[in-house]
Design a protein around this motif. Structure first.
Motif, PDB file in Angstrom:
ATOM      1  N   LEU A 211       0.831  -1.185   0.148  1.00 27.39           N
ATOM      2  CA  LEU A 211      -0.182  -0.095  -0.022  1.00 27.39           C
ATOM      3  C   LEU A 211       0.860   1.449   0.077  1.00 27.39           C
ATOM      4  O   LEU A 211       2.083   1.301   0.360  1.00 27.39           O
ATOM      5  CB  LEU A 211      -1.085  -0.005   1.026  1.00 27.39           C
ATOM      6  N   SER A 212       0.363   2.370  -0.367  1.00 26.18           N
ATOM      7  CA  SER A 212       1.011   3.658  -0.194  1.00 26.18           C
ATOM      8  C   SER A 212       1.090   3.942   1.104  1.00 26.18           C
ATOM      9  O   SER A 212       0.539   3.384   2.058  1.00 26.18           O
ATOM     10  CB  SER A 212       0.084   4.802  -1.217  1.00 26.18           C
ATOM     11  N   THR A 213       1.855   5.117   1.597  1.00 29.46           N
ATOM     12  CA  THR A 213       2.044   5.449   2.886  1.00 29.46           C
ATOM     13  C   THR A 213       0.706   5.888   3.486  1.00 29.46           C
ATOM     14  O   THR A 213       0.491   5.352   4.762  1.00 29.46           O
ATOM     15  CB  THR A 213       2.979   6.568   3.087  1.00 29.46           C
ATOM     16  N   ILE A 214      -0.037   6.414   2.642  1.00 34.83           N
ATOM     17  CA  ILE A 214      -1.390   7.131   3.452  1.00 34.83           C
ATOM     18  C   ILE A 214      -2.445   6.013   3.697  1.00 34.83           C
ATOM     19  O   ILE A 214      -3.044   5.709   4.724  1.00 34.83           O
ATOM     20  CB  ILE A 214      -1.880   8.110   2.746  1.00 34.83           C
ATOM     21  N   ARG A 215      -2.180   5.164   2.726  1.00 38.78           N
ATOM     22  CA  ARG A 215      -3.313   3.929   2.778  1.00 38.78           C
ATOM     23  C   ARG A 215      -2.957   2.844   3.852  1.00 38.78           C
ATOM     24  O   ARG A 215      -3.738   2.230   4.573  1.00 38.78           O
ATOM     25  CB  ARG A 215      -3.512   3.349   1.370  1.00 38.78           C
ATOM     26  N   ARG A 216      -1.444   2.837   4.061  1.00 35.89           N
ATOM     27  CA  ARG A 216      -1.053   1.885   5.010  1.00 35.89           C
ATOM     28  C   ARG A 216      -1.291   2.289   6.223  1.00 35.89           C
ATOM     29  O   ARG A 216      -1.783   1.710   7.262  1.00 35.89           O
ATOM     30  CB  ARG A 216       0.540   1.623   4.686  1.00 35.89           C
ATOM     31  N   ALA A 217      -1.301   3.716   6.595  1.00 37.46           N
ATOM     32  CA  ALA A 217      -1.279   4.180   8.059  1.00 37.46           C
ATOM     33  C   ALA A 217      -2.890   4.019   8.403  1.00 37.46           C
ATOM     34  O   ALA A 217      -3.328   3.644   9.334  1.00 37.46           O
ATOM     35  CB  ALA A 217      -1.249   5.533   7.964  1.00 37.46           C
ATOM     36  N   LEU A 218      -3.817   4.165   7.355  1.00 36.84           N
ATOM     37  CA  LEU A 218      -5.259   3.964   7.480  1.00 36.84           C
ATOM     38  C   LEU A 218      -5.500   2.613   7.697  1.00 36.84           C
ATOM     39  O   LEU A 218      -6.531   2.434   8.707  1.00 36.84           O
ATOM     40  CB  LEU A 218      -5.915   4.473   6.138  1.00 36.84           C
ATOM     41  N   ALA A 219      -5.037   1.620   7.094  1.00 35.03           N
ATOM     42  CA  ALA A 219      -5.534   0.214   7.311  1.00 35.03           C
ATOM     43  C   ALA A 219      -4.726  -0.216   8.462  1.00 35.03           C
ATOM     44  O   ALA A 219      -5.427  -1.031   9.382  1.00 35.03           O
ATOM     45  CB  ALA A 219      -4.565  -0.404   6.249  1.00 35.03           C
ATOM     46  N   TYR A 220      -3.365   0.261   8.895  1.00 33.40           N
ATOM     47  CA  TYR A 220      -3.011  -0.088  10.096  1.00 33.40           C
ATOM     48  C   TYR A 220      -3.816   0.276  11.220  1.00 33.40           C
ATOM     49  O   TYR A 220      -3.818  -0.464  12.336  1.00 33.40           O
ATOM     50  CB  TYR A 220      -1.468   0.505  10.300  1.00 33.40           C
ATOM     51  N   ARG A 221      -4.480   1.412  11.477  1.00 26.08           N
ATOM     52  CA  ARG A 221      -5.328   1.931  12.579  1.00 26.08           C
ATOM     53  C   ARG A 221      -6.551   1.114  12.553  1.00 26.08           C
ATOM     54  O   ARG A 221      -7.062   0.962  13.774  1.00 26.08           O
ATOM     55  CB  ARG A 221      -5.935   3.377  12.113  1.00 26.08           C
ATOM     56  N   THR A 222      -6.976   0.284  11.815  1.00 24.64           N
ATOM     57  CA  THR A 222      -8.115  -0.465  12.017  1.00 24.64           C
ATOM     58  C   THR A 222      -7.631  -1.980  12.776  1.00 24.64           C
ATOM     59  O   THR A 222      -8.539  -2.659  13.014  1.00 24.64           O
ATOM     60  CB  THR A 222      -8.668  -1.083  10.632  1.00 24.64           C
ATOM     61  N   LEU A 223      -6.403  -2.296  12.671  1.00 27.25           N
ATOM     62  CA  LEU A 223      -6.037  -3.405  13.601  1.00 27.25           C
ATOM     63  C   LEU A 223      -6.113  -3.359  14.904  1.00 27.25           C
ATOM     64  O   LEU A 223      -6.178  -2.380  15.692  1.00 27.25           O
ATOM     65  CB  LEU A 223      -4.459  -3.826  13.186  1.00 27.25           C
TER      66      LEU A 223
END
Length: 452
Positions: free
Chosen positions: A47-59
């Protein structure tokens, strides 16, 4: 019908992409919850940096910590910039000291200072210990969290120590044995502790330790650990006091990074230091453009050589037909030799002092290759054109292969001797040098035999 791992991965990637594109946080969470740790890491790295941060927050909290610990340090740094400071501080405190240091090396100094300041006194001291060693030394990769025993302690007492440190020790499978001054005097495996009588002294079952100084180059230490086939390699200071341990999994990470770096530089580019799809296009361009400019400048030597022998080519135009063959063969021969010696250097099979042995071997290897290729070139060129032309091609292949193999074998050794990366002295520079020198050999032989 059972889906293959590839089909499952592609389906998860598509679902995750759709959810992120629609800003569907619940959907992102559902996709990631269905994945195991390895699959989650693989998806996040794409993922891109922004999308990775968004996805990581859902863990979930526990899964987020597991994922963060296993990401590359560069990707961890990207996440830090996209998370709330409180979240970052909590995850940072849960990392092991060596993983913290790897992350700190990727962060701006102001951010790094804030994170260190937020640690408790014990964790701050452990992290500072690792930070105090040179950047490429094994001290930067060791863990200062370990359990030790003493020669005069019993097996029962040693086992009690191990149980007391199960939660904070990096590894308990190999236990260093130290004296009252923390000097390393032996090692004992957990298997031997479990096998021995409880009243038996550690001195009776310990073995002679293998260790390396904390200031040793990390790649050398990791290679030593892998060659010795040990789970834990004790790290000592200048006075032989135990300061940390290098585990085999950390050693493998060091070796993987070193080999990736060598492979990149031997191909004329800088290592990306993060997964390809997670690397910005600008970073990829910067990794490649410098080497392309260097090689383009080096290629002007080839143009100048051809220009110097322009009159020779005008008299025998057929000679121009063989230029790609000759410089390609020379470059390939030199690259083969350089790759072999670079790998031998990494494994410790050869050292800079072996320069004359390597040179003698590569001269012979190059000569044999030149004889084989030269004989074939002579036969084909003689049939297609004339015997004198065939003789020129055959002798040139002999000379070019011998020269290229010799230079290819020497350049990595030269790089090592001047404390540079041998891979930098490898394929790109060798190809440029061999192209120009090979053409000089070619035209000199052609001028001599054809009387031009």
């Amino acid at each position: 019908m059972i889906k293959s791992p590839t089909q499952t991965f592609d389906a998860s990637a598509e679902l995750l992409g759709r959810a992120l594109g629609a800003n569907d946080v619940a959907g992102v969470s559902r996709v990631l919850q269905a994945l195991d740790l390895a699959e989650t890491l693989e998806q996040l790295e794409r993922l891109s940096t922004i999308r990775r941060a968004l996805a990581y927050r859902t863990l979930s909290k526990d899964r987020a910590l597991e994922v963060f610990e296993r990401l590359d340090a560069a990707l961890q740094a990207d996440l830090v910039s996209g998370l709330q400071e409180a979240d970052v501080a909590e995850v940072f405190a849960q990392l092991s000291p060596d993983d913290r240091v790897a992350l700190l090396d990727e962060l701006p100094a102001s951010v790094a200072h804030r994170l260190i300041s937020g640690l408790d006194e014990r964790e701050r001291a452990l992290t500072s210990t690792v930070l105090g060693y040179p950047q490429r030394s094994v001290g930067r990769f060791m863990s200062p969290e370990f359990v030790t025993t003493h020669p005069m302690l019993t097996v029962r007492e040693t086992f009690a120590r191990v149980r007391a440190h199960l939660d904070d020790a990096e590894s308990v499978y190999t236990i260093p044995v130290t004296d009252g001054g923390r000097h390393l005097v032996g090692v004992v495996s957990l298997r031997d502790v479990l096998r021995a009588e409880e009243s038996q002294l550690v001195a009776d079952i310990m073995k002679t330790p293998m260790s390396v100084p904390a200031t040793l180059d990390a790649e050398h230490a990791a290679r030593y650990c892998a060659d010795a086939k040990v789970l834990v390699l004790p790290i000592v200071d200048a006075e032989d006091r135990l300061v940390g341990i290098l585990t085999v999994d950390d050693a493998l990470v060091i070796l993987e990074e070193a080999e990736s770096e060598d492979a990149a530089r031997s191909g004329g580019t800088e290592p990306l230091r993060r997964p390809y799809l997670a690397t910005p296009v600008g970073s990829i361009v910067r990794a490649r453009v410098v080497w392309l400019l260097v090689l383009a400048l080096g290629a002007t030597l080839t143009v100048q050589v051809i220009g110097a022998f322009e009159a020779t080519l005008e008299q025998q135009v057929v000679l121009s037909l063989f230029i790609p063959l000759l410089i390609g063969t020379g470059g390939n021969t030199g690259n083969q030799a350089a790759t072999t010696i670079t790998r031998a250097l990494a494994l410790g099979d050869v050292r800079p002092r072996d320069v004359f042995k390597v040179f003698a071997r590569e001269v012979r290897v190059g000569a044999f290759l030149g004889l084989l290729l030269g004989a074939l070139g002579f036969a084909i060129a003689s049939i297609a054109f004339t015997v004198p032309i065939g003789l020129v091609i055959g002798l040139t292949l002999l000379g070019v292969c011998t020269m290229a193999a010799s230079i290819g074998g020497l350049m990595p050794l030269l790089g090592k001797a001047v404390k540079a990366d041998p891979a930098v002295f490898s394929n790109p520079f060798i190809s440029t040098f061999v192209d120009a020198t090979g053409l000089v050999i070619y035209f000199l032989i052609a001028t001599s035999i054809l009387g031009l």
